[in-house]
Design a protein around this motif. Structure first.
Motif, PDB file in Angstrom:
ATOM      1  N   LYS A 180      18.599  35.396  35.433  1.00 53.06           N
ATOM      2  CA  LYS A 180      19.476  34.236  35.234  1.00 53.06           C
ATOM      3  C   LYS A 180      20.421  34.445  34.047  1.00 53.06           C
ATOM      4  O   LYS A 180      21.540  33.946  34.038  1.00 53.06           O
ATOM      5  CB  LYS A 180      18.622  32.983  35.010  1.00 53.06           C
ATOM      6  CG  LYS A 180      19.423  31.698  34.848  1.00 53.06           C
ATOM      7  CD  LYS A 180      18.523  30.520  34.646  1.00 53.06           C
ATOM      8  CE  LYS A 180      18.420  30.296  33.149  1.00 53.06           C
ATOM      9  NZ  LYS A 180      17.657  29.153  32.749  1.00 53.06           N
ATOM     10  N   ASN A 181      19.971  35.224  33.070  1.00 53.55           N
ATOM     11  CA  ASN A 181      20.766  35.460  31.867  1.00 53.55           C
ATOM     12  C   ASN A 181      21.520  36.786  31.894  1.00 53.55           C
ATOM     13  O   ASN A 181      21.976  37.272  30.856  1.00 53.55           O
ATOM     14  CB  ASN A 181      19.871  35.372  30.628  1.00 53.55           C
ATOM     15  CG  ASN A 181      19.526  33.944  30.299  1.00 53.55           C
ATOM     16  OD1 ASN A 181      20.321  33.237  29.693  1.00 53.55           O
ATOM     17  ND2 ASN A 181      18.356  33.494  30.736  1.00 53.55           N
ATOM     18  N   GLY A 182      21.640  37.376  33.083  1.00 54.91           N
ATOM     19  CA  GLY A 182      22.450  38.576  33.231  1.00 54.91           C
ATOM     20  C   GLY A 182      21.769  39.883  32.870  1.00 54.91           C
ATOM     21  O   GLY A 182      22.446  40.900  32.706  1.00 54.91           O
ATOM     22  N   ASP A 183      20.459  39.887  32.735  1.00 55.85           N
ATOM     23  CA  ASP A 183      19.735  41.100  32.344  1.00 55.85           C
ATOM     24  C   ASP A 183      18.913  41.701  33.482  1.00 55.85           C
ATOM     25  O   ASP A 183      17.840  42.269  33.265  1.00 55.85           O
ATOM     26  CB  ASP A 183      18.812  40.807  31.149  1.00 55.85           C
ATOM     27  CG  ASP A 183      19.491  41.069  29.814  1.00 55.85           C
ATOM     28  OD1 ASP A 183      20.590  41.659  29.808  1.00 55.85           O
ATOM     29  OD2 ASP A 183      18.922  40.699  28.779  1.00 55.85           O
ATOM     30  N   ALA A 184      19.415  41.632  34.692  1.00 50.22           N
ATOM     31  CA  ALA A 184      18.690  42.174  35.840  1.00 50.22           C
ATOM     32  C   ALA A 184      18.465  43.676  35.731  1.00 50.22           C
ATOM     33  O   ALA A 184      17.496  44.204  36.280  1.00 50.22           O
ATOM     34  CB  ALA A 184      19.442  41.858  37.134  1.00 50.22           C
ATOM     35  N   ALA A 185      19.305  44.380  35.005  1.00 50.82           N
ATOM     36  CA  ALA A 185      19.179  45.832  34.896  1.00 50.82           C
ATOM     37  C   ALA A 185      18.105  46.254  33.888  1.00 50.82           C
ATOM     38  O   ALA A 185      17.721  47.431  33.866  1.00 50.82           O
ATOM     39  CB  ALA A 185      20.520  46.444  34.499  1.00 50.82           C
ATOM     40  N   LYS A 186      17.624  45.318  33.080  1.00 51.47           N
ATOM     41  CA  LYS A 186      16.608  45.673  32.076  1.00 51.47           C
ATOM     42  C   LYS A 186      15.213  45.587  32.666  1.00 51.47           C
ATOM     43  O   LYS A 186      14.949  44.784  33.564  1.00 51.47           O
ATOM     44  CB  LYS A 186      16.704  44.744  30.863  1.00 51.47           C
ATOM     45  CG  LYS A 186      17.941  44.962  30.043  1.00 51.47           C
ATOM     46  CD  LYS A 186      17.947  44.054  28.823  1.00 51.47           C
ATOM     47  CE  LYS A 186      19.243  44.216  28.054  1.00 51.47           C
ATOM     48  NZ  LYS A 186      19.334  43.253  26.941  1.00 51.47           N
ATOM     49  N   SER A 187      14.325  46.396  32.103  1.00 51.65           N
ATOM     50  CA  SER A 187      12.926  46.414  32.529  1.00 51.65           C
ATOM     51  C   SER A 187      12.079  45.485  31.683  1.00 51.65           C
ATOM     52  O   SER A 187      12.457  45.132  30.556  1.00 51.65           O
ATOM     53  CB  SER A 187      12.356  47.829  32.378  1.00 51.65           C
ATOM     54  OG  SER A 187      13.055  48.736  33.181  1.00 51.65           O
ATOM     55  N   ILE A 188      10.916  45.134  32.221  1.00 51.86           N
ATOM     56  CA  ILE A 188       9.855  44.487  31.446  1.00 51.86           C
ATOM     57  C   ILE A 188       8.754  45.533  31.306  1.00 51.86           C
ATOM     58  O   ILE A 188       8.338  46.144  32.292  1.00 51.86           O
ATOM     59  CB  ILE A 188       9.279  43.257  32.180  1.00 51.86           C
ATOM     60  CG1 ILE A 188      10.334  42.172  32.354  1.00 51.86           C
ATOM     61  CG2 ILE A 188       8.068  42.712  31.411  1.00 51.86           C
ATOM     62  CD1 ILE A 188       9.850  40.972  33.161  1.00 51.86           C
ATOM     63  N   TRP A 189       8.284  45.710  30.086  1.00 50.25           N
ATOM     64  CA  TRP A 189       7.155  46.611  29.855  1.00 50.25           C
ATOM     65  C   TRP A 189       5.971  45.790  29.359  1.00 50.25           C
ATOM     66  O   TRP A 189       6.110  44.926  28.484  1.00 50.25           O
ATOM     67  CB  TRP A 189       7.497  47.668  28.807  1.00 50.25           C
ATOM     68  CG  TRP A 189       8.454  48.719  29.286  1.00 50.25           C
ATOM     69  CD1 TRP A 189       9.060  48.809  30.502  1.00 50.25           C
ATOM     70  CD2 TRP A 189       8.914  49.829  28.529  1.00 50.25           C
ATOM     71  NE1 TRP A 189       9.873  49.916  30.542  1.00 50.25           N
ATOM     72  CE2 TRP A 189       9.801  50.562  29.348  1.00 50.25           C
ATOM     73  CE3 TRP A 189       8.679  50.285  27.237  1.00 50.25           C
ATOM     74  CZ2 TRP A 189      10.439  51.723  28.923  1.00 50.25           C
ATOM     75  CZ3 TRP A 189       9.302  51.436  26.798  1.00 50.25           C
ATOM     76  CH2 TRP A 189      10.182  52.148  27.633  1.00 50.25           C
ATOM     77  N   ILE A 190       4.831  46.076  29.914  1.00 45.78           N
ATOM     78  CA  ILE A 190       3.582  45.452  29.475  1.00 45.78           C
ATOM     79  C   ILE A 190       3.054  46.306  28.327  1.00 45.78           C
ATOM     80  O   ILE A 190       2.872  47.516  28.494  1.00 45.78           O
ATOM     81  CB  ILE A 190       2.557  45.392  30.633  1.00 45.78           C
ATOM     82  CG1 ILE A 190       3.174  44.728  31.876  1.00 45.78           C
ATOM     83  CG2 ILE A 190       1.279  44.705  30.182  1.00 45.78           C
ATOM     84  CD1 ILE A 190       3.700  43.340  31.676  1.00 45.78           C
ATOM     85  N   THR A 191       2.798  45.693  27.199  1.00 52.19           N
ATOM     86  CA  THR A 191       2.425  46.494  26.020  1.00 52.19           C
ATOM     87  C   THR A 191       0.933  46.581  25.775  1.00 52.19           C
ATOM     88  O   THR A 191       0.487  47.461  25.079  1.00 52.19           O
ATOM     89  CB  THR A 191       3.125  45.983  24.761  1.00 52.19           C
ATOM     90  OG1 THR A 191       2.776  44.611  24.566  1.00 52.19           O
ATOM     91  CG2 THR A 191       4.633  46.103  24.896  1.00 52.19           C
ATOM     92  N   ARG A 192       0.162  45.656  26.271  1.00 50.40           N
ATOM     93  CA  ARG A 192      -1.291  45.798  26.210  1.00 50.40           C
ATOM     94  C   ARG A 192      -1.949  44.807  27.123  1.00 50.40           C
ATOM     95  O   ARG A 192      -1.380  43.914  27.634  1.00 50.40           O
ATOM     96  CB  ARG A 192      -1.863  45.680  24.818  1.00 50.40           C
ATOM     97  CG  ARG A 192      -1.650  44.341  24.138  1.00 50.40           C
ATOM     98  CD  ARG A 192      -2.373  44.326  22.833  1.00 50.40           C
ATOM     99  NE  ARG A 192      -1.627  43.405  21.964  1.00 50.40           N
ATOM    100  CZ  ARG A 192      -2.179  42.752  20.987  1.00 50.40           C
ATOM    101  NH1 ARG A 192      -3.409  42.910  20.695  1.00 50.40           N
ATOM    102  NH2 ARG A 192      -1.463  41.948  20.254  1.00 50.40           N
TER     103      ARG A 192
END
Length: 165
Positions: free
Chosen positions: A153-165
């Motif tokens: 929704k905020n224009g960041d579709a190209a960024k990933s989400i990383w699970i850190t722990r």
């Protein structure tokens, strides 16, 4: 040992001086350029214990993130800046703030330009990894899907989400 006058007495609190923090971050990124490529800026800034036992602030965290991102990239343009991992939480503040609300307020404060990867915790506290319920008040492994919707929704579709722990 007592802290200097005017200094916070809490641990895990944001820096008193963002310029000093920026100097430190840039020095580290420059010193380890070619050796360290990924920098996570903070951990769980949306919960009280990790924000110096004071009310959390997406806007203050965004300012810290902006300084860190700018200074890391100045010293090491190829480095990847990872946001502070958001804790899965339901409360609406001021002590702890729901990760959905926190992230949207980060975007409202301009954070989208100051991280390359969004980090989050995904403990799946209520159930196992096969639980695919999508309910905002359920802390399960499907929770990243909500954060992803906010990113898109905020224009960041190209960024990933990383699970850190």
């Amino acid at each position: 040992m007592e802290p200097r006058p005017g200094r916070r007495r809490r641990y895990f609190c944001p820096p008193d001086n963002l310029s000093d923090y920026g100097d430190f971050v840039e020095a580290v990124a420059g010193r380890y350029r070619g050796h360290i490529r990924y920098y996570q800026v903070w951990n769980e800034p949306n919960i009280y214990p990790e924000w110096g036992e004071q009310p959390v602030s997406p806007e203050a965290y965004t300012e810290l993130l902006k300084v860190a991102y700018t200074r890391i990239k100045a010293a090491c343009p190829e480095c990847v800046v990872i946001s502070g991992a958001l804790a899965q939480t339901i409360p609406l503040g001021p002590r702890d703030l729901n990760d959905f609300i926190f992230l949207q307020r980060m975007y409202d404060a301009g954070a989208g330009s100051y991280f390359d990867v969004l980090a989050m915790q995904d403990y799946g506290l209520w159930s196992g990894p096969t639980d695919r319920r999508m309910q905002p008040r359920v802390l399960n492994f499907s929770r990243p899907l909500y954060l992803r919707e906010i990113m898109v929704k905020n224009g960041d579709a190209a960024k990933s989400i990383w699970i850190t722990r």
